[in-house]
Design a protein around this motif. Structure first.
Motif, PDB file in Angstrom:
ATOM      1  N   TRP A 125       0.857  -1.187   0.000  1.00  0.00           N
ATOM      2  CA  TRP A 125       0.000   0.000   0.000  1.00  0.00           C
ATOM      3  C   TRP A 125       0.898   1.243   0.000  1.00  0.00           C
ATOM      4  CZ3 TRP A 125       0.742   3.307   4.133  1.00  0.00           C
ATOM      5  CH2 TRP A 125       1.372   2.754   5.261  1.00  0.00           C
ATOM      6  N   ASN A 126       0.325   2.388  -0.271  1.00  0.00           N
ATOM      7  CA  ASN A 126       1.053   3.645  -0.125  1.00  0.00           C
ATOM      8  C   ASN A 126       0.072   4.801   0.014  1.00  0.00           C
ATOM      9  OD1 ASN A 126       0.399   3.372  -2.958  1.00  0.00           O
ATOM     10  ND2 ASN A 126       1.796   5.066  -3.391  1.00  0.00           N
ATOM     11  N   VAL A 127       0.610   5.975   0.272  1.00  0.00           N
ATOM     12  CA  VAL A 127      -0.216   7.177   0.432  1.00  0.00           C
ATOM     13  C   VAL A 127      -0.720   7.607  -0.944  1.00  0.00           C
ATOM     14  CG1 VAL A 127      -0.232   9.600   1.111  1.00  0.00           C
ATOM     15  CG2 VAL A 127       1.001   7.924   2.502  1.00  0.00           C
ATOM     16  N   LEU A 128      -2.021   7.633  -1.101  1.00  0.00           N
ATOM     17  CA  LEU A 128      -2.638   8.006  -2.382  1.00  0.00           C
ATOM     18  C   LEU A 128      -2.822   9.519  -2.417  1.00  0.00           C
ATOM     19  CD1 LEU A 128      -5.328   5.176  -2.644  1.00  0.00           C
ATOM     20  CD2 LEU A 128      -3.025   5.216  -3.618  1.00  0.00           C
ATOM     21  N   PHE A 129      -1.726  10.228  -2.608  1.00  0.00           N
ATOM     22  CA  PHE A 129      -1.772  11.681  -2.457  1.00  0.00           C
ATOM     23  C   PHE A 129      -2.644  12.372  -3.493  1.00  0.00           C
ATOM     24  CE2 PHE A 129       2.343  10.280  -4.213  1.00  0.00           C
ATOM     25  CZ  PHE A 129       2.246  10.753  -5.506  1.00  0.00           C
ATOM     26  N   ALA A 130      -2.813  11.772  -4.660  1.00  0.00           N
ATOM     27  CA  ALA A 130      -3.634  12.416  -5.688  1.00  0.00           C
ATOM     28  C   ALA A 130      -5.116  12.394  -5.367  1.00  0.00           C
ATOM     29  CB  ALA A 130      -3.403  11.740  -7.039  1.00  0.00           C
ATOM     30  N   SER A 131      -5.487  11.606  -4.375  1.00  0.00           N
ATOM     31  CA  SER A 131      -6.912  11.507  -4.055  1.00  0.00           C
ATOM     32  C   SER A 131      -7.505  12.831  -3.600  1.00  0.00           C
ATOM     33  CB  SER A 131      -7.131  10.441  -2.972  1.00  0.00           C
ATOM     34  OG  SER A 131      -6.322  10.695  -1.842  1.00  0.00           O
ATOM     35  N   TYR A 132      -6.644  13.724  -3.046  1.00  0.00           N
ATOM     36  CA  TYR A 132      -7.160  15.016  -2.606  1.00  0.00           C
ATOM     37  C   TYR A 132      -7.833  15.757  -3.762  1.00  0.00           C
ATOM     38  CZ  TYR A 132      -3.936  18.114  -5.027  1.00  0.00           C
ATOM     39  OH  TYR A 132      -3.283  18.808  -6.001  1.00  0.00           O
ATOM     40  N   SER A 133      -7.249  15.633  -4.967  1.00  0.00           N
ATOM     41  CA  SER A 133      -7.767  16.401  -6.099  1.00  0.00           C
ATOM     42  C   SER A 133      -9.149  15.924  -6.518  1.00  0.00           C
ATOM     43  CB  SER A 133      -6.801  16.316  -7.288  1.00  0.00           C
ATOM     44  OG  SER A 133      -6.631  14.976  -7.719  1.00  0.00           O
ATOM     45  N   ASP A 134      -9.405  14.649  -6.372  1.00  0.00           N
ATOM     46  CA  ASP A 134     -10.716  14.110  -6.737  1.00  0.00           C
ATOM     47  C   ASP A 134     -11.794  14.672  -5.832  1.00  0.00           C
ATOM     48  OD1 ASP A 134     -12.124  12.457  -8.547  1.00  0.00           O
ATOM     49  OD2 ASP A 134     -12.314  10.897  -7.022  1.00  0.00           O
ATOM     50  N   VAL A 135     -11.449  14.847  -4.558  1.00  0.00           N
ATOM     51  CA  VAL A 135     -12.406  15.360  -3.576  1.00  0.00           C
ATOM     52  C   VAL A 135     -12.494  16.879  -3.648  1.00  0.00           C
ATOM     53  CG1 VAL A 135     -12.977  15.508  -1.121  1.00  0.00           C
ATOM     54  CG2 VAL A 135     -12.005  13.388  -2.056  1.00  0.00           C
ATOM     55  N   LEU A 136     -11.339  17.542  -3.601  1.00  0.00           N
ATOM     56  CA  LEU A 136     -11.318  19.002  -3.547  1.00  0.00           C
ATOM     57  C   LEU A 136     -11.923  19.630  -4.793  1.00  0.00           C
ATOM     58  CD1 LEU A 136     -10.297  21.462  -1.890  1.00  0.00           C
ATOM     59  CD2 LEU A 136      -8.189  21.334  -3.220  1.00  0.00           C
ATOM     60  N   LEU A 137     -11.635  19.044  -5.954  1.00  0.00           N
ATOM     61  CA  LEU A 137     -12.134  19.595  -7.212  1.00  0.00           C
ATOM     62  C   LEU A 137     -13.485  19.020  -7.610  1.00  0.00           C
ATOM     63  CD1 LEU A 137      -8.808  19.603  -9.272  1.00  0.00           C
ATOM     64  CD2 LEU A 137      -9.820  21.457  -7.926  1.00  0.00           C
ATOM     65  N   GLU A 138     -14.027  18.158  -6.760  1.00  0.00           N
ATOM     66  CA  GLU A 138     -15.351  17.564  -6.982  1.00  0.00           C
ATOM     67  C   GLU A 138     -15.438  16.855  -8.334  1.00  0.00           C
ATOM     68  OE1 GLU A 138     -18.401  20.326  -4.569  1.00  0.00           O
ATOM     69  OE2 GLU A 138     -17.372  21.398  -6.188  1.00  0.00           O
ATOM     70  N   LEU A 139     -14.358  16.160  -8.687  1.00  0.00           N
ATOM     71  CA  LEU A 139     -14.354  15.397  -9.921  1.00  0.00           C
ATOM     72  C   LEU A 139     -15.117  14.087  -9.775  1.00  0.00           C
ATOM     73  CD1 LEU A 139     -10.660  16.108 -10.943  1.00  0.00           C
ATOM     74  CD2 LEU A 139     -12.699  16.867 -12.173  1.00  0.00           C
ATOM     75  N   ASN A 140     -15.129  13.547  -8.545  1.00  0.00           N
ATOM     76  CA  ASN A 140     -15.925  12.354  -8.229  1.00  0.00           C
ATOM     77  C   ASN A 140     -15.605  11.168  -9.129  1.00  0.00           C
ATOM     78  OD1 ASN A 140     -17.370  13.832  -6.209  1.00  0.00           O
ATOM     79  ND2 ASN A 140     -18.615  14.731  -7.830  1.00  0.00           N
ATOM     80  N   THR A 141     -14.323  11.017  -9.436  1.00  0.00           N
ATOM     81  CA  THR A 141     -13.887   9.876 -10.227  1.00  0.00           C
ATOM     82  C   THR A 141     -14.137   8.581  -9.481  1.00  0.00           C
ATOM     83  OG1 THR A 141     -12.103  11.326 -11.001  1.00  0.00           O
ATOM     84  CG2 THR A 141     -11.960   8.982 -11.601  1.00  0.00           C
ATOM     85  N   PHE A 142     -13.835   8.596  -8.186  1.00  0.00           N
ATOM     86  CA  PHE A 142     -14.060   7.456  -7.306  1.00  0.00           C
ATOM     87  C   PHE A 142     -15.075   7.856  -6.242  1.00  0.00           C
ATOM     88  CE2 PHE A 142      -9.967   6.810  -9.215  1.00  0.00           C
ATOM     89  CZ  PHE A 142      -9.894   5.434  -9.430  1.00  0.00           C
ATOM     90  N   PRO A 143     -15.863   6.922  -5.733  1.00  0.00           N
ATOM     91  CA  PRO A 143     -16.865   7.256  -4.728  1.00  0.00           C
ATOM     92  C   PRO A 143     -16.218   7.565  -3.379  1.00  0.00           C
ATOM     93  CG  PRO A 143     -16.775   4.890  -5.039  1.00  0.00           C
ATOM     94  CD  PRO A 143     -15.885   5.492  -6.097  1.00  0.00           C
ATOM     95  N   PRO A 144     -16.880   8.331  -2.531  1.00  0.00           N
ATOM     96  CA  PRO A 144     -16.341   8.606  -1.197  1.00  0.00           C
ATOM     97  C   PRO A 144     -15.983   7.347  -0.421  1.00  0.00           C
ATOM     98  CG  PRO A 144     -18.223  10.019  -1.642  1.00  0.00           C
ATOM     99  CD  PRO A 144     -18.155   9.053  -2.774  1.00  0.00           C
ATOM    100  N   ALA A 145     -16.694   6.270  -0.655  1.00  0.00           N
ATOM    101  CA  ALA A 145     -16.410   5.016   0.052  1.00  0.00           C
ATOM    102  C   ALA A 145     -15.002   4.519  -0.231  1.00  0.00           C
ATOM    103  CB  ALA A 145     -17.436   3.951  -0.334  1.00  0.00           C
ATOM    104  N   ALA A 146     -14.470   4.818  -1.420  1.00  0.00           N
ATOM    105  CA  ALA A 146     -13.107   4.391  -1.753  1.00  0.00           C
ATOM    106  C   ALA A 146     -12.095   5.083  -0.852  1.00  0.00           C
ATOM    107  CB  ALA A 146     -12.808   4.691  -3.217  1.00  0.00           C
ATOM    108  N   TRP A 147     -12.268   6.378  -0.661  1.00  0.00           N
ATOM    109  CA  TRP A 147     -11.335   7.130   0.177  1.00  0.00           C
ATOM    110  C   TRP A 147     -11.546   6.805   1.648  1.00  0.00           C
ATOM    111  CZ3 TRP A 147      -8.697   7.423  -3.657  1.00  0.00           C
ATOM    112  CH2 TRP A 147      -9.040   8.039  -4.839  1.00  0.00           C
ATOM    113  N   GLU A 148     -12.767   6.508   2.028  1.00  0.00           N
ATOM    114  CA  GLU A 148     -13.011   6.115   3.414  1.00  0.00           C
ATOM    115  C   GLU A 148     -12.352   4.772   3.711  1.00  0.00           C
ATOM    116  OE1 GLU A 148     -16.415   6.544   6.761  1.00  0.00           O
ATOM    117  OE2 GLU A 148     -17.003   6.680   4.664  1.00  0.00           O
ATOM    118  N   LEU A 149     -12.409   3.866   2.737  1.00  0.00           N
ATOM    119  CA  LEU A 149     -11.742   2.569   2.884  1.00  0.00           C
ATOM    120  C   LEU A 149     -10.257   2.777   3.147  1.00  0.00           C
ATOM    121  CD1 LEU A 149     -12.043  -0.647   2.385  1.00  0.00           C
ATOM    122  CD2 LEU A 149     -11.092  -0.118   0.135  1.00  0.00           C
TER     123      LEU A 149
END
Length: 222
Positions: A125-149
């Motif tokens: 595993w590693n730190v998925l640092f790019a995930s911030y952009s999906d949330v902050l920019l509301e791109l919603n590429t992945f569901p919130p459940a993915a980041w919560e996992l």
């Protein structure tokens, strides 16, 4: 770092467009951007062996985080280029990586606890640092459940000194020695996500602020 840099370009361009309202500027570069978008569409799901920005770790193929960032970048590209085909392709990549568990440690989503570093290497595993952009920019590429996992997984992996960049920390294949270090700049980007998950923020943030303010360590804080 072709996938990393190409996806970063689209993410930054979309951030500019979103927060300024300027939808004209990017259009002057459209012929060039179309080529970049086609590159992401052709190469994001199964990344070839290449570096990400953490170049202390050698290049490997099928890095989950690189596929995730590239997919997010492709969603941004679909908006910038006004080509919904790229968005459709990116949505299919996201489904394969998350819903179909290609980038997860389990055979199915229901059996999974985290995203892997490389496809098929279930304990990594590693730190998925790019995930911030999906949330902050509301791109919603992945569901919130993915980041919560993934946030829940990080909470189980945090060490006294903070969250390692990758794991398991005993794995020496990343850099030739155990990973007992983290990157505060990338970790802080991921910490934007716990604004949605406050329990995660309460757990992680002190591991940055305490060393920074205690003056215990005189090394540069990167």
């Amino acid at each position: 770092m072709p996938l990393f840099e190409t996806s970063t370009l689209f993410i930054l361009m979309y951030a500019y467009q979103k927060y300024t309202g300027d939808t004209v500027w990017a259009q002057s570069y459209l012929p060039l951007l179309e080529g970049y978008a086609k590159y992401l569409a052709a190469n994001s799901l199964y990344p070839a062996s290449q570096l990400i920005s953490v170049d202390a770790i050698h290049a490997t193929a099928n890095q989950t985080a690189l596929a995730i960032q590239s997919t997010i970048g492709l969603i941004a590209a679909s908006i910038i280029t006004r080509n919904s085909t790229y968005g459709t392709i990116a949505a299919s990549f996201a489904k394969t990586i998350y819903d179909d568990a290609l980038g997860l440690d389990g055979a199915t989503l229901a059996e999974s606890t985290h995203f892997t570093y490389n496809y098929g290497k279930t304990d990594t595993w590693n730190v998925l640092f790019a995930s911030y952009s999906d949330v902050l920019l509301e791109l919603n590429t992945f569901p919130p459940a993915a980041w919560e996992l993934q946030s829940t997984w990080y909470a189980s992996q945090i060490q006294e000194e903070g969250l390692p960049f990758a794991g398991p920390i005993t794995d020496t294949s990343y850099v030739g020695s155990p990973i007992r270090w983290g990157l505060t700049d990338w970790s802080e980007l991921f910490y934007l996500l716990p604004l949605l998950f406050s329990s995660c923020l309460a757990l992680f943030f002190p591991h940055i602020t305490v060393p920074l303010t205690s003056f215990i360590c005189m090394l540069p804080f990167s």
